[in-house]
Design a protein around this motif. Structure first.
Motif, mmCIF file in Angstrom:
data_model
loop_
_atom_site.group_PDB
_atom_site.id
_atom_site.type_symbol
_atom_site.label_atom_id
_atom_site.label_comp_id
_atom_site.label_asym_id
_atom_site.label_seq_id
_atom_site.Cartn_x
_atom_site.Cartn_y
_atom_site.Cartn_z
ATOM 1 N N TRP A 26 55.027 42.624 39.178
ATOM 2 C CA TRP A 26 54.786 43.117 37.719
ATOM 3 C C TRP A 26 53.847 44.578 38.054
ATOM 4 N N ASN A 27 53.783 45.312 36.821
ATOM 5 C CA ASN A 27 52.984 46.579 36.900
ATOM 6 C C ASN A 27 51.458 46.327 37.236
ATOM 7 N N GLU A 28 50.944 47.317 37.898
ATOM 8 C CA GLU A 28 49.497 47.511 37.958
ATOM 9 C C GLU A 28 48.811 47.500 36.827
ATOM 10 N N ASN A 29 49.289 48.175 35.861
ATOM 11 C CA ASN A 29 48.811 48.686 34.595
ATOM 12 C C ASN A 29 49.479 48.162 33.520
ATOM 13 N N VAL A 30 48.569 48.087 32.430
ATOM 14 C CA VAL A 30 49.325 47.535 30.996
ATOM 15 C C VAL A 30 48.737 48.894 30.280
ATOM 16 N N THR A 31 49.838 49.723 29.518
ATOM 17 C CA THR A 31 49.378 50.930 28.913
ATOM 18 C C THR A 31 50.073 50.601 27.362
ATOM 19 N N SER A 32 49.636 51.591 26.466
ATOM 20 C CA SER A 32 49.855 51.534 25.187
ATOM 21 C C SER A 32 51.538 52.129 25.014
ATOM 22 N N VAL A 42 51.101 39.217 30.889
ATOM 23 C CA VAL A 42 51.333 37.737 30.987
ATOM 24 C C VAL A 42 50.408 37.168 32.135
ATOM 25 N N ALA A 43 50.780 37.810 33.279
ATOM 26 C CA ALA A 43 50.010 37.721 34.692
ATOM 27 C C ALA A 43 48.539 37.530 34.476
ATOM 28 N N TYR A 44 48.041 38.749 33.652
ATOM 29 C CA TYR A 44 46.804 38.921 33.519
ATOM 30 C C TYR A 44 46.147 37.993 32.881
ATOM 31 N N ILE A 45 46.687 37.552 31.466
ATOM 32 C CA ILE A 45 46.266 36.457 30.729
ATOM 33 C C ILE A 45 45.880 35.158 31.530
ATOM 34 N N LEU A 46 47.058 34.938 32.420
ATOM 35 C CA LEU A 46 46.866 33.531 33.296
ATOM 36 C C LEU A 46 45.744 33.540 34.245
ATOM 37 N N LEU A 47 45.668 35.037 34.964
ATOM 38 C CA LEU A 47 44.506 35.229 35.665
ATOM 39 C C LEU A 47 43.212 34.991 35.055
ATOM 40 N N ILE A 48 42.823 35.405 33.770
ATOM 41 C CA ILE A 48 41.864 35.248 33.342
ATOM 42 C C ILE A 48 41.480 33.824 32.749
ATOM 43 N N GLY A 84 43.389 37.429 46.104
ATOM 44 C CA GLY A 84 44.239 37.984 46.915
ATOM 45 C C GLY A 84 45.649 38.078 46.936
ATOM 46 N N LEU A 85 46.075 36.869 46.766
ATOM 47 C CA LEU A 85 47.724 36.765 46.587
ATOM 48 C C LEU A 85 47.945 37.449 45.341
ATOM 49 N N TYR A 86 47.558 37.518 44.277
ATOM 50 C CA TYR A 86 47.636 38.342 42.864
ATOM 51 C C TYR A 86 47.765 39.599 43.378
ATOM 52 N N ASP A 87 46.692 40.231 43.786
ATOM 53 C CA ASP A 87 46.993 41.425 44.150
ATOM 54 C C ASP A 87 47.713 41.998 45.246
ATOM 55 N N PHE A 88 47.990 41.258 46.067
ATOM 56 C CA PHE A 88 48.837 41.449 47.403
ATOM 57 C C PHE A 88 50.489 41.218 46.769
ATOM 58 N N ILE A 89 50.760 40.714 45.504
ATOM 59 C CA ILE A 89 52.062 40.414 45.236
ATOM 60 C C ILE A 89 52.339 41.827 44.372
ATOM 61 N N VAL A 90 51.283 42.336 43.785
ATOM 62 C CA VAL A 90 51.437 43.451 43.072
ATOM 63 C C VAL A 90 51.603 44.775 43.976
ATOM 64 N N ALA A 91 50.680 44.758 44.971
ATOM 65 C CA ALA A 91 50.725 45.912 45.897
ATOM 66 C C ALA A 91 51.884 45.885 46.783
ATOM 67 N N THR A 92 52.389 44.799 47.112
ATOM 68 C CA THR A 92 53.440 44.806 48.120
ATOM 69 C C THR A 92 54.621 44.682 47.535
ATOM 70 N N PHE A 141 46.049 54.159 25.684
ATOM 71 C CA PHE A 141 45.317 53.103 26.140
ATOM 72 C C PHE A 141 45.695 52.569 27.575
ATOM 73 N N LYS A 142 44.741 52.543 28.499
ATOM 74 C CA LYS A 142 45.543 51.928 29.845
ATOM 75 C C LYS A 142 44.445 50.858 30.369
ATOM 76 N N ASN A 143 45.031 49.811 30.952
ATOM 77 C CA ASN A 143 44.083 48.766 31.766
ATOM 78 C C ASN A 143 44.937 48.248 32.908
ATOM 79 N N ASN A 144 44.030 48.332 33.974
ATOM 80 C CA ASN A 144 44.439 47.960 35.463
ATOM 81 C C ASN A 144 44.314 46.285 35.235
ATOM 82 N N THR A 145 45.469 45.741 35.843
ATOM 83 C CA THR A 145 45.477 44.250 35.505
ATOM 84 C C THR A 145 44.899 43.518 36.991
#
Length: 623
Positions: free
Chosen positions: A179-185, A608-614, A167-175, A202-206
Motif C-alpha cells: 500500500w502507499n506510504e502516503n494518503v493525500t487529498s 485502511v491499513a493505517y486505521i487498523l494500526l491505530i 517493524g513488519l508494517y513499515d517493512f511491507i511498505v518500504a520493501t 492534504f497529505k499524511n504519511n501512514t
C-alpha cells in the motif's frame, strides 16, 4: 542487596550493541522524517529485558551504563544527518564536491567528543539543581523504567511486540509496496482539482514509526508543529499563487523559470515556503540563546570554580585538568582535520574555522543542555542553521567561496551540531546516573566509546542510504540537510539569498514568542513537509485519548505509560526495518511498485491499513 559493578563485559558489550543498532535505526528515521527519536527509553527497556532474561539480579547500575553507551546513537546521528547529507545533495549540482566515510566519521567523532568534554564541567549545575528548576522529563521516564526493571517488573514484552508489529508494517511498505506510504487529498478527483486550481493539498504519511513519534511528542507540541505546517501549506502557498500568479520570482534562485501560478503546491513550498521556515528556525534559535544567557553565565562560573574548589566534584567526575587537556588536544586534532582534510592546507581558513567552531560549540552547549533539562527537546537544528549562516558569511569574508567553502562550512556545522546534540543527550544520562547512584566518572569515561562506535555506524549507514536511495532524489526527505544545502548554496556563490523570506520567517518567530507560543516547534512545522507533520498530531491525539478516557487518573497514567512502550516499539521497529529494507535494495533485491502507487486505490488501502494500526495501538494500551 549490593548492586553489581557498573562497568563489566556484560554492560559494555550490550551498550556497544545498542549504539550500533540504534545509530542505524535513528539515521534512517531521521533522514526520512527529519526527527531523530531519543533512544534512552527503548534502550533502557531492552537493557532491563535482557538482564531479566539472563537472570542478572541487582543490575540497575549495569543497565545505566548500557543505556548511557547506547544513547550516544541518537546524539551522534542527529549531528551527522542534519548537516553532512547536504554535501551529497549539493553534489548533484556540483559534481566536484565529495564526501567520504572518513570525513563523515571524523566530523561526527570530534563533535561528539567536544560535546562530552564541554558539558562535564557543567554537570553539577544541571544535575544537582532541584527538579522544580529542571524537571528532566526524559530522564525521569528512563529512570522509572530502569528502577521498575530492577524490581522485577517486565516492560520489555509490550515494547518488543509493538516493535514487531510496527517493524513488519513499515517493512511491507518500504520493501513490497503493498500500500502507499502516503494518503493525500489527490486520491479523489475533487482533491486533484483543488490542488491544481486553489493550490490546496492534504497529505499524511501512514508509517508506524512516525505515528509513534507523534505519541511520544504529545498532543500539544505535535499540534503546534502541525499548525506551522498548515500555515505554510494552506495560507502561504495558496496566497502566493493568488497574489503572484503571473510572476517569476527568481531573484535569489536563477534556476526558477516558472510563474508561481503555474507551479504545483509542492513546487511553491520548495521554492518559497521552506525559506520562510528557515528564517523562523534561525530566529527561534537566537531567541533561545538570549533567554538562556543567564544559564550560560551561571554554568561557566560554576565550571571555573570546579577547577580550584574542593567541592567534591573532582572525586566524582573526570578531573578538571584532564578535561582541559583533552579539550585542547581535541581542538588541535579538529584544527588539523580542517587544515589538511577539508581546506586543502590553507592555514588561515583552518584557523578561522577552529575559532568559530570552538566558540559556538562552547556557548551553545549550555543552551542545548538547558533545553533538554526543561522540556526534553533539543533545538539543535535551529542552532546549527545559525552556525552555518555565520560560518558561511565569515568564510566568504576571508576568501573561501564556491564548492570548497560549501564543504568546509558543512563539515564545521557537522562538528558543532554533533557537539550540541551530544551535550543535550549526555545531560540526560548524567541525571539518570545521579538518581541511580551511578558514579558519573564511569558514565563520562565510557561515553567516549559509545561516541566512537556511533560515529563509525552513522558514517556507514549514511553512505549506504545515499547509494540506495540518493539524498538528491527526494526518496529520503532529509529536511534539515536540505535546509542547510538551500542556505549555503547562494551564500557561497555570491547569489543573493532569499533574505526577504528569511525576514518574514524571523518576524513570525518573534510574534509567536511574544504570544507565548513555542516558536521553534511552529518553525519546524513550517519547514518539514506536511505529510511528515500531520501524523505527529494524530499520534499526539492518540496520546491525549489514551490518557483521558478513564475516570480513574491512575488507570489513565498506566495506559499512558503502556502507550509510551508501544510508541517506542513502533519507532524502533519501523526504523530498524527501514534500514533492513535499504540493505535489501542495496543488495539488488527490489520490487517495482511505482505504477501501483500511482493508482488512487493504493492510497485507499493505505488508509485502511493505517486505521487498523491505530486501532491496534489504542486496544493494546488497555491490556
Amino acid at each position: 542487596m549490593k548492586q553489581r559493578s557498573e562497568v563489566n563485559t556484560w554492560s559494555v558489550t550490550w551498550g556497544v550493541l545498542m549504539a550500533v543498532l540504534f545509530s542505524a535505526a535513528a539515521a534512517y528515521l531521521g533522514l526520512k522524517v527529519g526527527q531523530v527519536f531519543e533512544a534512552a527509553i527503548p534502550i533502557a527497556i531492552i537493557a532491563v529485558g535482557v538482564s531479566a532474561a539472563a537472570k542478572r539480579s541487582n543490575a540497575l547500575r549495569e543497565n545505566v551504563i548500557i543505556q548511557s553507551i547506547g544513547a550516544c546513537s541518537g546524539a551522534v546521528v542527529a549531528g551527522a544527518i542534519f548537516t553532512l547529507p547536504a554535501i551529497y545533495i549539493l553534489q548533484a549540482k556540483y559534481p566536484e564536491m565529495s564526501a567520504d566515510f572518513l570525513k563523515i566519521f571524523i566530523a561526527s567523532l570530534l563533535g561528539g567528543v567536544l560535546g562530552i568534554l564541554f558539558l562535564i564541567p557543567f554537570r553539577k549545575y544541571f544535575v544537582e539543581a532541584p527538579q522544580e528548576q529542571f524537571p528532566f522529563p526524559e530522564a525521569t521516564a528512563t529512570t522509572q523504567v530502569l528502577k521498575s526493571g530492577d524490581k522485577g517488573d517486565s516492560q520489555a514484552k509490550p515494547l518488543l511486540l509493538a516493535g514487531l508489529v510496527g517493524g513488519l508494517y513499515d517493512f511491507i511498505v518500504a520493501t513490497f509496496g503493498w500500500w502507499n506510504e502516503n494518503v493525500t487529498s489527490r486520491m479523489i478527483p475533487f482533491g486533484e482539482d483543488v490542488a491544481e486550481k486553489a493550490k490546496l493539498v492534504f497529505k499524511n504519511n501512514t508509517g508506524a514509526a512516525v505515528l509513534g513519534l507523534g505519541y511520544i511528542i504529545g498532543f500539544r507540541y505535535a499540534l503546534i508543529i502541525t499548525l506551522g505546517s498548515l500555515f505554510v501549506w494552506w495560507l502561504v502557498v495558496p496566497g502566493m499563487a493568488l497574489f503572484f500568479s503571473d510572476a517569476v520570482l527568481n531573484q535569489w534562485n536563477p534556476t526558477i523559470s516558472t510563474a508561481v501560478g503555474d507551479m504545483s503546491p509542492e513546487q511553491i513550498f520548495t521554492s518559497y515556503g521552506k525559506s520562510i521556515g528557515i528564517g523562523a528556525i534561525a530566529m527561534a534559535g537566537i531567541i533561545g540563546i538570549i533567554k538562556s544567557w543567564n544559564v550560560i553565565k551561571s554554568a561557566v562560573g560554576l565550571a571555573s570554580k570546579a577547577g580550584t574548589a574542593d567541592d567534591g566534584q573532582q572525586k566524582t567526575d573526570l578531573s578538571f585538568k584532564f578535561i582541559a587537556f583533552a579539550s585542547v588536544i581535541t581542538l588541535i586534532i579538529t584544527f588539523l582535520f580542517f587544515w589538511f582534510g577539508v581546506m586543502d592546507g590553507n592555514l588561515l581558513f583552518a584557523a578561522v574555522a577552529i575559532i568559530l567552531t570552538a566558540v559556538i560549540a562552547f556557548l551553545f552547549t549550555t543552551v542545548a543542555a538547558n533545553a533538554i533539562a526543561i522540556v526534553g527537546s533539543n533545538p539543535v537544528s535551529g542552532m546549527t542553521l545559525m552556525t552555518l549562516i555565520l560560518a558561511s558569511v565569515v568564510m566568504v569574508a576571508v576568501g573561501l567561496k564556491g564548492t570548497g567553502g560549501m564543504v568546509a562550512a558543512l563539515v564545521m556545522g557537522g562538528v558543532v551540531c554533533t557537539a550540541l546534540s551530544m551535550a543535550g543527550s549526555f545531560i540526560t544520562d548524567l541525571k539518570i546516573g545521579y538518581w541511580t547512584d551511578t558514579l558519573p566518572k564511569k558514565q563520562e569515561t565510557w561515553k567516549f566509546l559509545g561516541t566512537l562506535v556511533s560515529a563509525a555506524t552513522v558514517g556507514g549507514v549514511m553512505m549506504l542510504l545515499n547509494e540506495t536511495y540518493g539524498f538528491a532524489s527526494g526518496a529520503l526527505a532529509a529536511p534539515q540537510a536540505n535546509a542547510m544545502a538551500a542556505v549555503i548554496d547562494p551564500l557561497m556563490n555570491g547569489v543573493g539569498a532569499p533574505w526577504v523570506l528569511y525576514a518574514i520567517g524571523a518576524v513570525i518567530a518573534i510574534i509567536l514568542t511574544l504570544c507565548k507560543v513555542p516558536a521553534l516547534a511552529f518553525a519546524l512545522g513550517m519547514f518539514i513537509p506536511m505529510e511528515l507533520n500531520v501524523p505527529l498530531v494524530i499520534g499526539g491525539a492518540i496520546n491525549w485519548y489514551v490518557t483521558t478516557r478513564s475516570k480513574d487518573n491512575e488507570v489513565n497514567q498506566e495506559r499512558g505509560e503502556k502507550g509510551n512502550l508501544i510508541a517506542s516499539g513502533f519507532i524502533a521497529g519501523g526504523a530498524l526495518m527501514g534500514v533492513i529494507s535499504a540493505l535489501l535494495r542495496f543488495g539488488g533485491i527490489q520490487f517495482d511498485y511505482g505504477e501501483w502507487w500511482g493508482n488512487p486505490l493504493s492510497e485507499l488501502l493505505s488508509l485502511v491499513a493505517y486505521i487498523l494500526l491505530i486501532t491496534y495501538f489504542i486496544r493494546a494500551t488497555k491490556k
